[in-house]
Design a protein around this motif. Structure first.
Motif, mmCIF file in Angstrom:
data_model
loop_
_atom_site.group_PDB
_atom_site.id
_atom_site.type_symbol
_atom_site.label_atom_id
_atom_site.label_comp_id
_atom_site.label_asym_id
_atom_site.label_seq_id
_atom_site.Cartn_x
_atom_site.Cartn_y
_atom_site.Cartn_z
ATOM 1 N N ASN A 87 -1.050 -17.043 1.043
ATOM 2 C CA ASN A 87 -0.691 -17.630 2.331
ATOM 3 C C ASN A 87 -1.750 -18.615 2.805
ATOM 4 O O ASN A 87 -2.084 -18.692 3.977
ATOM 5 C CB ASN A 87 -0.442 -16.539 3.376
ATOM 6 C CG ASN A 87 0.637 -15.581 2.945
ATOM 7 O OD1 ASN A 87 1.601 -15.971 2.289
ATOM 8 N ND2 ASN A 87 0.479 -14.316 3.273
ATOM 9 N N ARG A 130 -0.468 -4.867 -1.505
ATOM 10 C CA ARG A 130 -0.282 -3.697 -0.646
ATOM 11 C C ARG A 130 -1.506 -2.788 -0.589
ATOM 12 O O ARG A 130 -1.903 -2.354 0.481
ATOM 13 C CB ARG A 130 0.928 -2.882 -1.102
ATOM 14 C CG ARG A 130 2.259 -3.604 -0.867
ATOM 15 C CD ARG A 130 3.445 -2.734 -1.222
ATOM 16 N NE ARG A 130 3.457 -1.514 -0.446
ATOM 17 C CZ ARG A 130 3.923 -1.400 0.802
ATOM 18 N NH1 ARG A 130 4.408 -2.444 1.409
ATOM 19 N NH2 ARG A 130 3.908 -0.238 1.419
ATOM 20 N N MET A 171 -1.620 -5.898 2.805
ATOM 21 C CA MET A 171 -0.513 -6.772 3.169
ATOM 22 C C MET A 171 0.769 -6.030 2.802
ATOM 23 O O MET A 171 1.266 -6.143 1.681
ATOM 24 C CB MET A 171 -0.633 -8.112 2.453
ATOM 25 C CG MET A 171 -1.904 -8.857 2.808
ATOM 26 S SD MET A 171 -2.024 -10.437 1.982
ATOM 27 C CE MET A 171 -0.815 -11.353 2.940
ATOM 28 N N THR A 172 1.289 -5.268 3.745
ATOM 29 C CA THR A 172 2.383 -4.344 3.440
ATOM 30 C C THR A 172 3.771 -4.901 3.738
ATOM 31 O O THR A 172 4.758 -4.169 3.661
ATOM 32 C CB THR A 172 2.175 -3.027 4.207
ATOM 33 O OG1 THR A 172 2.086 -3.313 5.598
ATOM 34 C CG2 THR A 172 0.917 -2.317 3.727
ATOM 35 N N GLY A 173 3.866 -6.181 4.042
ATOM 36 C CA GLY A 173 5.179 -6.777 4.275
ATOM 37 C C GLY A 173 6.030 -6.792 3.020
ATOM 38 O O GLY A 173 7.238 -6.586 3.067
ATOM 39 N N THR A 174 5.415 -7.035 1.884
ATOM 40 C CA THR A 174 6.115 -7.002 0.602
ATOM 41 C C THR A 174 6.329 -5.536 0.242
ATOM 42 O O THR A 174 5.392 -4.750 0.227
ATOM 43 C CB THR A 174 5.275 -7.719 -0.476
ATOM 44 O OG1 THR A 174 5.003 -9.042 -0.027
ATOM 45 C CG2 THR A 174 6.011 -7.764 -1.795
ATOM 46 N N THR A 208 2.816 -16.928 -1.752
ATOM 47 C CA THR A 208 3.317 -16.859 -0.377
ATOM 48 C C THR A 208 4.081 -15.556 -0.225
ATOM 49 O O THR A 208 4.989 -15.263 -1.011
ATOM 50 C CB THR A 208 4.241 -18.048 -0.043
ATOM 51 O OG1 THR A 208 3.545 -19.259 -0.301
ATOM 52 C CG2 THR A 208 4.670 -18.003 1.425
ATOM 53 N N THR A 209 3.707 -14.782 0.780
ATOM 54 C CA THR A 209 4.375 -13.512 1.077
ATOM 55 C C THR A 209 5.170 -13.673 2.363
ATOM 56 O O THR A 209 5.080 -14.696 3.042
ATOM 57 C CB THR A 209 3.351 -12.379 1.252
ATOM 58 O OG1 THR A 209 2.603 -12.635 2.443
ATOM 59 C CG2 THR A 209 2.422 -12.272 0.050
ATOM 60 N N GLU A 221 4.512 -12.407 5.096
ATOM 61 C CA GLU A 221 3.580 -12.604 6.202
ATOM 62 C C GLU A 221 3.209 -14.078 6.371
ATOM 63 O O GLU A 221 2.925 -14.525 7.481
ATOM 64 C CB GLU A 221 2.285 -11.796 5.995
ATOM 65 C CG GLU A 221 2.444 -10.301 6.058
ATOM 66 C CD GLU A 221 2.664 -9.649 4.706
ATOM 67 O OE1 GLU A 221 2.450 -8.431 4.604
ATOM 68 O OE2 GLU A 221 3.056 -10.340 3.737
ATOM 69 N N GLY A 222 3.199 -14.825 5.290
ATOM 70 C CA GLY A 222 2.804 -16.229 5.347
ATOM 71 C C GLY A 222 3.955 -17.189 5.539
ATOM 72 O O GLY A 222 3.757 -18.387 5.720
ATOM 73 N N GLN A 243 14.315 -16.363 8.660
ATOM 74 C CA GLN A 243 14.027 -15.130 9.400
ATOM 75 C C GLN A 243 14.842 -15.081 10.691
ATOM 76 O O GLN A 243 15.436 -14.055 11.029
ATOM 77 C CB GLN A 243 12.536 -15.031 9.721
ATOM 78 C CG GLN A 243 11.675 -14.765 8.509
ATOM 79 C CD GLN A 243 10.202 -14.857 8.820
ATOM 80 O OE1 GLN A 243 9.745 -15.830 9.425
ATOM 81 N NE2 GLN A 243 9.453 -13.843 8.403
ATOM 82 N N PRO A 245 12.309 -8.214 3.578
ATOM 83 C CA PRO A 245 11.329 -9.225 3.157
ATOM 84 C C PRO A 245 11.690 -9.900 1.836
ATOM 85 O O PRO A 245 11.623 -11.127 1.717
ATOM 86 C CB PRO A 245 10.022 -8.429 3.042
ATOM 87 C CG PRO A 245 10.205 -7.272 3.963
ATOM 88 C CD PRO A 245 11.665 -6.920 3.860
#
Length: 162
Positions: free
Chosen positions: A18, A37, A42-45, A82-83, A85-86, A96, A112
Motif C-alpha cells: 500500500n 496477517r 494487516m487483517t483485512g485480507t 495492494t491490500t 486496507e490500501g 467499496q 475483501p
C-alpha cells in the motif's frame, strides 16, 4: 540463535505494501497472506481455504490480482502489493461504496477478496455482462450467496465509469 517464530532460515525481505515499504525477517516459505496477517497485523485480507480455491485472500501485486495464500512473500520483494486496507486511500473506493449500497455482502468474510477481484476485473475490462462478470469473479466464493448483489455493485461501478 534463530528466533522461534522466525525459524532457522529466516531471510530479510522488504515489501512495498500500500505504498509503504515494510521490512520483515521471515522464512522463505511464508506466504504473502501469512506475512500480511501474522507479521504485519494487516487483517483485512482473509484466510479462507488456504489452498487458493476460495479467493478470500485476493490482493493485487503490481496491479494484478493474486491469491495471497499461494504467493510467497519473498516473491513479492520489489513489487507493489495492494491490500483492501490500501484500496480506499482515505475514502471508500467506488467498488467499496457500491458493495455497501447494494448490500453485496452478508457475513462479510469474503468481501475483501470479492472487492479486490471486482476492482481488477473492472480495470481489465471484463464486466461486459453478467455472464462475463460471473466468469471473471468465479475464483471468489461467497458462502452466503450474495452473487446477485455483487454483480449489481460491479455493474453500477461499470456504468458510472462509461
Amino acid at each position: 540463535m534463530p528466533s522461534a517464530d522466525r525459524g532457522p532460515n529466516a531471510v530479510h525481505v522488504k515489501l512495498s505494501i500500500n505504498g509503504v515499504t515494510r521490512s520483515l525477517e521471515i522464512e522463505p516459505r511464508v506466504s504473502l497472506l501469512d506475512a500480511l496477517r501474522e507479521r504485519l497485523d494487516m487483517t483485512g485480507t482473509k484466510k479462507g481455504c488456504n489452498q487458493g480455491a476460495c479467493g478470500a485472500c485476493t490482493v493485487h501485486v503490481d496491479g494484478r490480482r493474486v491469491v495471497s495464500c499461494l504467493t510467497l512473500a519473498i516473491a513479492c520483494e520489489g513489487r507493489e502489493v495492494t491490500t483492501i486496507e490500501g484500496l480506499a486511500n482515505g475514502r471508500l473506493h467506488p467498488v467499496q461504496a457500491a458493495f455497501v449500497k447494494n448490500d453485496a455482502f452478508q457475513c462479510g468474510y469474503c468481501t475483501p477478496g470479492q472487492i479486490m477481484s471486482a476492482v481488477a476485473l473492472l480495470e481489465e475490462g471484463h464486466a461486459g455482462d453478467d455472464a462475463e462478470i460471473g466468469e471473471w469473479m468465479s475464483g471468489n466464493l461467497c458462502r452466503c450467496a450474495a452473487y446477485p448483489n455483487i454483480r449489481q455493485a460491479i455493474r453500477e461501478v461499470r456504468d458510472a465509469t462509461v
